[in-house]
Design a protein around this motif. Structure first.
Motif, short mmCIF file in Angstrom:
data_model
loop_
_atom_site.label_atom_id
_atom_site.label_comp_id
_atom_site.label_asym_id
_atom_site.label_seq_id
_atom_site.Cartn_x
_atom_site.Cartn_y
_atom_site.Cartn_z
N VAL A 311 122.10 134.27 114.58
CA VAL A 311 122.37 134.78 113.24
C VAL A 311 122.17 136.30 113.25
O VAL A 311 121.13 136.78 113.67
N PHE A 312 123.19 137.04 112.81
CA PHE A 312 123.05 138.50 112.82
C PHE A 312 123.06 139.08 111.41
O PHE A 312 122.84 140.27 111.22
N MET A 342 123.05 120.69 115.68
CA MET A 342 122.57 121.81 116.49
C MET A 342 121.09 122.01 116.21
O MET A 342 120.57 121.59 115.17
N LYS A 343 120.44 122.66 117.17
CA LYS A 343 119.00 122.82 117.01
C LYS A 343 118.68 124.23 116.53
O LYS A 343 119.14 125.22 117.11
N HIS A 344 117.89 124.28 115.47
CA HIS A 344 117.41 125.54 114.93
C HIS A 344 116.14 125.85 115.70
O HIS A 344 115.09 125.27 115.47
N LEU A 345 116.25 126.74 116.67
CA LEU A 345 115.19 126.86 117.67
C LEU A 345 113.87 127.40 117.13
O LEU A 345 112.80 127.00 117.58
N ARG A 346 113.90 128.31 116.16
CA ARG A 346 112.64 128.89 115.67
C ARG A 346 111.78 127.83 114.99
O ARG A 346 110.56 127.80 115.16
N ASP A 388 117.74 134.38 114.31
CA ASP A 388 117.54 132.98 114.68
C ASP A 388 118.62 132.53 115.66
O ASP A 388 119.79 132.85 115.50
N SER A 389 118.18 131.77 116.66
CA SER A 389 119.13 131.24 117.63
C SER A 389 119.34 129.75 117.42
O SER A 389 118.41 129.04 117.01
N PHE A 390 120.53 129.29 117.74
CA PHE A 390 120.87 127.86 117.62
C PHE A 390 121.48 127.39 118.93
O PHE A 390 122.19 128.16 119.59
N SER A 391 121.18 126.15 119.30
CA SER A 391 121.77 125.62 120.54
C SER A 391 121.89 124.11 120.39
O SER A 391 121.55 123.56 119.34
N GLU A 392 122.30 123.46 121.45
CA GLU A 392 122.33 122.00 121.40
C GLU A 392 121.03 121.42 121.93
O GLU A 392 120.95 120.25 122.25
N THR A 537 112.16 150.47 117.50
CA THR A 537 112.88 149.27 117.07
C THR A 537 112.03 148.06 117.40
O THR A 537 111.18 148.12 118.29
N ARG A 538 112.25 147.02 116.68
CA ARG A 538 111.62 145.77 117.08
C ARG A 538 112.68 144.68 117.05
O ARG A 538 113.65 144.77 116.28
N GLU A 539 112.48 143.70 117.88
CA GLU A 539 113.43 142.60 117.87
C GLU A 539 112.89 141.50 116.99
O GLU A 539 111.74 141.49 116.60
N HIS A 540 113.78 140.57 116.74
CA HIS A 540 113.41 139.39 115.98
C HIS A 540 112.11 138.80 116.51
O HIS A 540 111.93 138.69 117.71
N ALA A 541 111.21 138.46 115.60
CA ALA A 541 109.90 137.97 116.04
C ALA A 541 110.04 136.62 116.71
O ALA A 541 110.86 135.83 116.33
#
Ligand code: G4P
Length: 541
Positions: A311-312, A342-346, A388-392, A537-541
């Motif tokens: 998600v951007f 799909m899996k909501h990884l966070r 947030d990342s999503f995968s199978e 800068t910081r990346e997504h926690a």
């Protein structure tokens, strides 16, 4: 397209189909300074591809570029802007995803992050003005991922600057090599067209705003006597310039372009739909299809069978009555099919996505399927965040979705103390959405908000009022910059936290930040605490 897909839960598309679909995807954003012609060009690109039939459709949504109030009005009508923030269309048997990057005074982190979701960018420069401030900023962001850039020198129908001088400026200010592909024949009132350096042909210019087809008359060969007959003055000048260009500039080199080190340059006039076909062709022929993406554990190939994405961008409260939010997800691999799991990884949960939005030609439609490079919109009620990342199922956290250290700060106060809960809730949600960054001082006290563009404050004030019923006042804060801090040595970090607690704050994702009252203070603190790292800068926690 979907004929050969087996229909079952998470049906796997054959790998040849995935490879074919990925290869025909082009996902890009337009970067430009306000008024360079981004809206006009977007519209012409859509007209060209047949995605829209009428001029004015894109422009209609853009009003009052200079007035904050108008911008807020647009923000209120977010149903429209969400539809047009991603535009998908087909051209020459390719699927083109054009991502809108808000580029004017509404310049915000959103713009930066959209650029993390593209594979290439089209840089539009007003040829009368040359390289301007926001183009510089945006190009810096593109450089972070070595994004390939195609350049369009716009408004050649006006009195513009010398073309060689413009290229020089791009090279020296933006630090990217220019490879002119077309070269103008005259300008302003005597703009006759462009010479295509690779094809040795002249494309003749005819003014006309309504020309949708982009058909142009072509004269083969720079030495063609017809040219000398029709444009005796301009052609001599062109020949001289072309000789110079051949001698002084770099020939187009696909590898250099793909490495983000060289930009092919085209001249034209967006409003007259002139030169638009050439840039669209350049994007199809030269710009990359989706490439591998870095994730925390490994890189992910776009042609991999399992679905993944990140998600951007979040757009919330499109319909304030329902508090709905749309998370914009860039597909990174595999095949998305409506109804799949799909899996909501966070949060480690599996979700079934049945109502997903896709963005065909500026209208919201139900997405049936998508491949790497495509953007899908996931409606949600607040459980999805930027990054947030999503995968199978595989634990993949895509990296490189940044938050930028804000440049402007305000202390938030409210007129009605009974509304404190709503204020916190509103700021938390707006913080998650990336509309603003929220900092909670470690020593207590009022919340501080930070932004990379001043207009973000107006937007936040208006949204707090409209969506949360909170009348907030933003007062100036004696903070000049923020840096996220980290340190490998736990003892030193604990000492640092203790000694400087009055300058420390926690952001919405729980990260510690140092808020410096001025640059001297920041420099001295960095010198005093050499083991502590200060991040811009910081990346997504
Ligand atoms: P932006 O999205 O990058 O902010 O720019 P936009 O397309 O809105 O263009 C800014 C202004 O430049 C507009 O004029 C537009 O008509 C004009 N423009 C765009 N391309 C060309 C071109 O090729 N030649 C010339 N001469 N002008 C061009 P405006 O007067 O500000 O707005 P409007 O009243 O035309 O909408």
């Amino acid at each position: 397209m979907s004929d050969d897909i087996v229909s079952s839960s998470n049906a796997a598309a054959p790998s040849e189909l995935i490879a074919r679909e990925v290869a025909r995807r082009r996902t890009f954003g337009i970067i430009s300074h306000p008024d360079a012609g981004k809206t006009t060009l977007t519209e012409k690109l859509l007209l060209f591809s047949g995605a829209i039939q009428m001029a004015g459709a894109v422009k209609a949504r853009k009003s009052g570029r200079h007035a904050t109030s108008d911008f807020l009005e647009i923000e209120k009508q977010r149903g429209i802007s969400v539809a047009s923030s991603v535009m998908q269309f087909e051209y020459r048997d390719h699927v083109v995803n054009l991502l809108d990057t808000p580029g004017h005074q509404d310049f915000s982190e959103d713009t930066y992050r959209v650029l993390t979701a593209v594979d290439s960018a089209l840089m539009v420069i007003d040829a009368a003005k040359g390289v301007e401030a926001q183009t510089i900023k945006l190009l810096d962001v593109c450089r972070m991922r070595a994004t390939p850039i195609v350049t369009f020198m716009n408004k050649m129908d006006r009195e513009v600057r010398d073309s060689l001088e413009l290229l020089d400026e791009v090279e020296s200010v933006l630090n990217i090599q220019c490879a002119p592909v077309t070269w103008p024949l005259g300008m302003g009132k005597t703009f006759r067209g462009v010479y295509h350096l690779l094809r040795d042909e002249i494309l003749l210019f005819t003014p006309g705003e309504e020309r949708a087809d982009g058909e142009v008359e072509i004269i083969k060969g720079i030495d063609n006597p017809i040219l000398a007959e029709r444009f005796p003055l301009e052609i001599e000048q062109l020949k001289m310039e072309v000789e110079l260009v051949h001698g002084a500039s770099h020939p187009f080199d696909l590898e250099q372009f793909l490495a983000g080190k060289q930009t092919p340059v085209f001249f034209g006039s967006a409003i007259n739909n002139f030169g638009v076909r050439e840039i669209l062709n350049a994007l199809i022929d030269w710009a990359p299809a989706p490439r591998e993406r870095d994730a925390s554990v490994r890189s992910v190939e776009p042609t991999e069978q399992p679905f993944s994405g990140f998600v951007f961008k979040i757009q919330a409260n499109m319909d304030p009555a329902h508090r709905d939010r749309i998370a914009f997800l860039r597909v990174c691999s595999g095949h998305f099919e409506r109804g799949m799991k799909m899996k909501h990884l966070r949060i480690g949960k599996e979700i079934r996505v049945s109502s997903v939005v896709t963005f065909m030609a500026s209208s919201r439609e139900q997405a049936e399927e998508a491949y790497a490079g495509d953007i899908i919109g996931l409606p949600n009620h607040g459980n999805m965040q930027i990054g947030d990342s999503f995968s199978e199922g595989e634990l993949l956290q895509f990296t490189g979705i940044p938050y930028f250290a804000p440049d402007f700060f305000r202390v938030v106060r409210i007129r009605n103390p009974l509304k404190i809960k709503q204020l916190h809730k509103g700021l938390q949600q707006l913080g998650e959405e990336g509309a603003v960054q929220v900092f909670k001082p470690v020593d207590g006290g009022d919340l501080i908000i930070g932004a990379v563009g001043m207009l973000q404050f107006d937007v936040v004030a208006s949204r707090l009022q409209g969506e949360y019923g909170v009348d907030a006042m933003f007062e100036s804060a004696s903070i000049s910059s923020a840096r996220w801090v980290s340190c490998e040595d736990k003892k030193i970090f604990a000492d640092f936290e203790k000694a400087l607690s009055h300058n420390l704050a926690i952001d919405a994702a729980g990260n510690l930040a140092y808020l410096a009252p001025n640059n001297v203070n920041l420099r001295l603190t960095q010198e005093r605490w050499p083991k502590v790292v200060f991040h811009t800068t910081r990346e997504h926690a």
